[in-house]
Write a protein that holds these residues in place. Structure first.
Motif, short mmCIF file in Angstrom:
data_model
loop_
_atom_site.label_atom_id
_atom_site.label_comp_id
_atom_site.label_asym_id
_atom_site.label_seq_id
_atom_site.Cartn_x
_atom_site.Cartn_y
_atom_site.Cartn_z
N SER A 1 -94.57 92.83 64.81
CA SER A 1 -93.82 94.03 64.47
C SER A 1 -92.58 94.16 65.33
O SER A 1 -92.54 93.67 66.46
CB SER A 1 -94.70 95.28 64.67
OG SER A 1 -95.84 95.27 63.85
N TYR B 1 -86.96 101.48 48.88
CA TYR B 1 -87.41 100.30 49.61
C TYR B 1 -87.29 99.11 48.67
O TYR B 1 -87.65 99.19 47.49
CB TYR B 1 -88.88 100.42 50.04
CG TYR B 1 -89.13 101.36 51.20
CD1 TYR B 1 -89.70 102.61 50.99
CD2 TYR B 1 -88.82 100.98 52.49
CE1 TYR B 1 -89.96 103.46 52.05
CE2 TYR B 1 -89.07 101.82 53.57
CZ TYR B 1 -89.64 103.06 53.34
OH TYR B 1 -89.88 103.90 54.39
N ASP C 1 -88.57 95.77 47.04
CA ASP C 1 -89.94 95.36 46.71
C ASP C 1 -90.51 94.43 47.78
O ASP C 1 -91.70 94.46 48.09
CB ASP C 1 -89.97 94.67 45.35
CG ASP C 1 -89.79 95.64 44.20
OD1 ASP C 1 -89.47 95.18 43.09
OD2 ASP C 1 -89.97 96.86 44.42
N LYS D 1 -91.86 96.70 50.71
CA LYS D 1 -92.73 97.86 50.47
C LYS D 1 -94.10 97.64 51.07
O LYS D 1 -94.70 96.59 50.94
CB LYS D 1 -92.86 98.11 48.96
CG LYS D 1 -91.68 98.83 48.35
CD LYS D 1 -91.89 99.04 46.85
CE LYS D 1 -90.68 99.72 46.24
NZ LYS D 1 -90.81 99.84 44.77
N GLY D 2 -94.59 98.67 51.75
CA GLY D 2 -95.90 98.60 52.39
C GLY D 2 -95.87 97.98 53.77
O GLY D 2 -96.86 98.05 54.50
N ARG D 3 -94.74 97.37 54.14
CA ARG D 3 -94.63 96.74 55.46
C ARG D 3 -93.57 97.40 56.34
O ARG D 3 -93.73 97.47 57.55
CB ARG D 3 -94.30 95.26 55.31
CG ARG D 3 -95.32 94.47 54.52
CD ARG D 3 -95.02 92.97 54.58
NE ARG D 3 -93.71 92.64 54.00
CZ ARG D 3 -92.74 92.02 54.67
NH1 ARG D 3 -92.90 91.69 55.93
NH2 ARG D 3 -91.59 91.73 54.05
N THR E 1 -90.95 100.73 57.23
CA THR E 1 -90.80 102.17 57.09
C THR E 1 -89.49 102.61 57.70
O THR E 1 -89.22 102.31 58.87
CB THR E 1 -91.94 102.92 57.78
OG1 THR E 1 -93.20 102.49 57.25
CG2 THR E 1 -91.80 104.43 57.56
N ASN F 1 -93.47 95.94 60.08
CA ASN F 1 -94.79 95.42 60.40
C ASN F 1 -95.11 94.22 59.52
O ASN F 1 -94.47 94.00 58.50
CB ASN F 1 -95.84 96.52 60.18
CG ASN F 1 -95.64 97.72 61.07
OD1 ASN F 1 -95.17 97.61 62.21
ND2 ASN F 1 -96.00 98.90 60.57
N SER F 2 -96.12 93.49 59.92
CA SER F 2 -96.56 92.30 59.16
C SER F 2 -95.37 91.41 58.81
O SER F 2 -95.21 90.99 57.66
CB SER F 2 -97.29 92.74 57.89
OG SER F 2 -98.40 93.55 58.18
#
Length: 120
Positions: free
Chosen positions: A17, A60, A62, A65-67, A69, A84-85
């Motif tokens: 991260s 965001y 694609d 997204k989800g990683r 913020t 992250n990730s």
């Protein structure tokens, strides 16, 4: 005029991260939207995420997204990108940008960029 200064880039292993920061100064009251872009070697610049001055998150990519913020600091003139990730394909120069109008897609002010390198 608005000045933007990014910080927080570096070298991180895959899965790790980083948090990027963008500090705005000058006529910051004129900012409508702030965004993070990135550009990898040999590739076009890509919009990663955007956030309005009010704090509403607009977009965001694609691929993040989800990683990732995007958020605003307690001081309205700071924007963060928590990543992250991280993957090797996230390696790029990351730029902070500011837009002073509510229409169109062109950004008016840019930072100098910060390098993010993700090792495999």
């Amino acid at each position: 005029q608005v000045q933007l200064v990014e910080s927080g880039g570096g070298l991180v292993p895959a899965g790790g991260s980083l948090r990027l920061s963008c500090a705005a100064s000058g006529r910051t009251f004129s900012i409508y939207t702030m965004g993070w872009f990135r550009q990898a070697p040999g590739k076009d610049r890509e919009l990663v995420a955007t956030i309005r001055r009010t704090g509403a998150t607009l977009y965001y990519a694609d691929s993040v997204k989800g990683r990732f913020t995007i958020s605003k600091g307690s001081a309205k003139d700071t924007v963060y990108l928590q990543m992250n990730s991280l993957k090797p394909e996230d390696t790029a120069v990351y730029y902070c940008a500011a837009k002073i109008t509510s229409w169109g897609t062109d950004y008016d002010y840019w930072g100098q960029g910060t390098q993010v390198t993700v090792s495999s």
